[in-house]
Scaffold this active site. Structure first.
Site, PDB file in Angstrom:
ATOM      1  N   LYS A  49       0.815  -1.216   0.000  1.00  0.00           N
ATOM      2  CA  LYS A  49       0.000   0.000   0.000  1.00  0.00           C
ATOM      3  C   LYS A  49       0.851   1.270   0.000  1.00  0.00           C
ATOM      4  O   LYS A  49       0.407   2.322  -0.427  1.00  0.00           O
ATOM      5  CB  LYS A  49      -0.973   0.004   1.185  1.00  0.00           C
ATOM      6  CG  LYS A  49      -1.894  -1.219   1.274  1.00  0.00           C
ATOM      7  CD  LYS A  49      -2.525  -1.576  -0.046  1.00  0.00           C
ATOM      8  CE  LYS A  49      -3.447  -2.775  -0.053  1.00  0.00           C
ATOM      9  NZ  LYS A  49      -2.902  -4.025   0.451  1.00  0.00           N
ATOM     10  N   TYR A 263     -12.281 -14.700   3.281  1.00  0.00           N
ATOM     11  CA  TYR A 263     -11.279 -13.669   3.551  1.00  0.00           C
ATOM     12  C   TYR A 263     -10.790 -13.759   5.001  1.00  0.00           C
ATOM     13  O   TYR A 263     -11.597 -13.763   5.938  1.00  0.00           O
ATOM     14  CB  TYR A 263     -11.876 -12.275   3.304  1.00  0.00           C
ATOM     15  CG  TYR A 263     -10.913 -11.168   3.686  1.00  0.00           C
ATOM     16  CD1 TYR A 263      -9.973 -10.709   2.774  1.00  0.00           C
ATOM     17  CD2 TYR A 263     -10.924 -10.609   4.959  1.00  0.00           C
ATOM     18  CE1 TYR A 263      -9.068  -9.720   3.114  1.00  0.00           C
ATOM     19  CE2 TYR A 263     -10.026  -9.627   5.314  1.00  0.00           C
ATOM     20  CZ  TYR A 263      -9.095  -9.189   4.394  1.00  0.00           C
ATOM     21  OH  TYR A 263      -8.194  -8.211   4.755  1.00  0.00           O
ATOM     22  N   TYR A 289      -2.949 -12.582   3.036  1.00  0.00           N
ATOM     23  CA  TYR A 289      -2.673 -12.280   1.628  1.00  0.00           C
ATOM     24  C   TYR A 289      -1.497 -13.099   1.080  1.00  0.00           C
ATOM     25  O   TYR A 289      -1.692 -14.054   0.325  1.00  0.00           O
ATOM     26  CB  TYR A 289      -2.380 -10.784   1.449  1.00  0.00           C
ATOM     27  CG  TYR A 289      -3.535  -9.882   1.751  1.00  0.00           C
ATOM     28  CD1 TYR A 289      -4.472  -9.569   0.769  1.00  0.00           C
ATOM     29  CD2 TYR A 289      -3.697  -9.326   3.017  1.00  0.00           C
ATOM     30  CE1 TYR A 289      -5.539  -8.730   1.036  1.00  0.00           C
ATOM     31  CE2 TYR A 289      -4.772  -8.481   3.300  1.00  0.00           C
ATOM     32  CZ  TYR A 289      -5.680  -8.190   2.303  1.00  0.00           C
ATOM     33  OH  TYR A 289      -6.737  -7.368   2.567  1.00  0.00           O
TER      34      TYR A 289
HETATM   35  C1  LIG Z   1      -3.702  -5.301   0.333  1.00  0.00           C
HETATM   36  C2  LIG Z   1      -2.766  -6.424   0.275  1.00  0.00           C
HETATM   37  C3  LIG Z   1      -2.698  -7.265  -0.849  1.00  0.00           C
HETATM   38  C4  LIG Z   1      -3.609  -7.166  -2.025  1.00  0.00           C
HETATM   39  O1  LIG Z   1      -3.360  -6.029  -2.786  1.00  0.00           O
HETATM   40  P1  LIG Z   1      -4.593  -5.359  -3.571  1.00  0.00           P
HETATM   41  O2  LIG Z   1      -3.988  -4.217  -4.258  1.00  0.00           O
HETATM   42  O3  LIG Z   1      -5.578  -4.987  -2.507  1.00  0.00           O
HETATM   43  O4  LIG Z   1      -5.145  -6.376  -4.480  1.00  0.00           O
HETATM   44  C5  LIG Z   1      -1.770  -8.283  -0.865  1.00  0.00           C
HETATM   45  N1  LIG Z   1      -0.951  -8.476   0.190  1.00  0.00           N
HETATM   46  C6  LIG Z   1      -1.004  -7.707   1.290  1.00  0.00           C
HETATM   47  C7  LIG Z   1      -0.099  -8.030   2.402  1.00  0.00           C
HETATM   48  C8  LIG Z   1      -1.912  -6.662   1.373  1.00  0.00           C
HETATM   49  O5  LIG Z   1      -1.958  -5.917   2.480  1.00  0.00           O
END
Ligand SMILES: *Cc1c(COP(=O)(O)O)cnc(C)c1O
Length: 341
Positions: A49, A263, A289
């Site tokens: 991010k 999720y 993730y």
């Molecule tokens: C937000 C996030 C993702 C996914 O990225 P997006 O742009 O939301 O698809 C993947 N890994 C981590 C650790 C994240 O925080």
């Protein structure tokens, strides 16, 4: 692509390393695995991010915003990085945390990312699962405006065309690194959620005619929906950049076989992936993730999806702060592994 024509602040320590996973590659017997360390972007324990926030906070400052408003799950890495970036630029931050994970325990609700949100001084509001969170954001923005603030709303995951520019940049960085070391990249694989990372990567790679396919491992939505979300955002990002011709929709590929129970719900594959990468390479994935993304990559390797001589780059998007919110299940898994050996 000329990204410096968009307002931007510097938040990322870039380029992030592109490293071979030599021990894991040997253990699996190929393909040649590499990892792009976007977990090490440098702001507030890092993550993907941060790259999006360079353009989002840049636009907020250009618009003379005083107050950042965003939303995410209770253990949102996006929210953590956003409130840190807001603090760094003297902006107030209000965050809406959606109670998206059912039956969350006290550790999930209090440790990890949410603890860091508190330390960064964000105003935290909770919302039950199932609301239209973007509508909630708009309502909070109106409330703040009525109180004399100039709000800047960032959608969940920072995933709009402005945020996705951060991953156009990352794609260009990856191409430059590959060219520098004469590494032919055959595949890029990563975890995909709110779609901004994949949209930005695909636009950056296709816009530069890199001919590198990207596979997003979904952590939430079914395949068709995820591909639709990525394609829509990629199209809008393509247009924001003014790239000639149509965005190639067929460049969007997602796989939703590794979501498991939903999720943020742990899977066996995630637990195995987190432990395996830690124990072979000393690198921490996350439970929500990158752990599921890497679990997908491992399973596809075992199923023979990649040739042994291919070079596969996993983009590590961060999130290890979330490990602390999943302490009971991770500790149980480690204890079981110790017993079995
Ligand atoms: C937000 C996030 C993702 C996914 O990225 P997006 O742009 O939301 O698809 C993947 N890994 C981590 C650790 C994240 O925080």
């Amino acid at each position: 692509m000329h990204l410096s024509r968009f307002p931007r602040v510097k938040l990322t320590q870039a380029p992030t390393p592109l490293q071979p996973l030599a021990r894991l590659t040997a253990l699996l017997g190929g393909p040649n695995l590499y990892i792009k360390r976007d977990d090490n972007t440098g702001l507030a324990l890092g993550g993907n991010k941060t790259r999006k926030l360079e353009f989002l906070i840049g636009e907020a400052l250009a618009r003379k915003a005083t107050h950042i408003v965003t939303q995410g799950a209770v253990q949102s890495n996006h929210v953590r990085q956003t409130v840190a970036a807001a603090a760094l630029h003297g902006l107030k931050a209000t965050v809406l945390l959606e109670e998206r994970v059912a039956e969350a325990d006290a550790i999930y609700r209090e440790n990890g990312n949410v603890l860091l949100d508190q330390i960064f001084g964000a105003s935290i509001e909770y919302r039950p699962a199932g609301l239209d969170m973007n509508q909630e954001l708009v309502a909070v923005g109106e409330r703040l405006r009525a109180a004399g603030e100039e709000p800047y709303l960032i959608p969940g995951g920072g995933s709009n065309p402005v945020g996705a520019l951060g991953y156009v940049e990352s794609a260009q960085e990856l191409i430059a690194q590959a060219n520098d070391r004469q590494l032919r990249i055959d595949h890029v694989v990563h975890a995909t959620g709110s779609a901004g990372t994949q949209a930005g990567l695909v636009v950056g790679l296709e816009g530069n005619n890199a001919q590198i396919p990207v596979l997003g491992i979904s952590v939430r939505a079914p395949r068709e929906k995820q591909e639709e979300n990525v394609a829509r955002l990629a199209q809008a990002t393509w247009e924001l950049l003014g790239i000639r011709g149509d965005f190639p929709r067929e460049a969007v590929e997602a796989n939703a076989d590794y979501v498991g129970g939903g999720y943020g719900v742990p899977t066996e594959g995630m637990l195995e992936a987190v432990q395996l990468l830690a124990r072979t390479e000393g690198i921490l994935l996350d439970p929500v993730y990158s752990g599921k993304g890497f679990a997908g990559l491992l399973d596809l390797i075992r199923k023979g999806r990649f040739r042994k001589d291919e070079n596969v780059v996993f983009v590590h998007t961060g999130g290890a702060v979330g490990l602390f919110a999943y302490q009971p299940v991770l500790a149980r898994h480690a204890a079981q592994a110790a017993q079995a050996s």
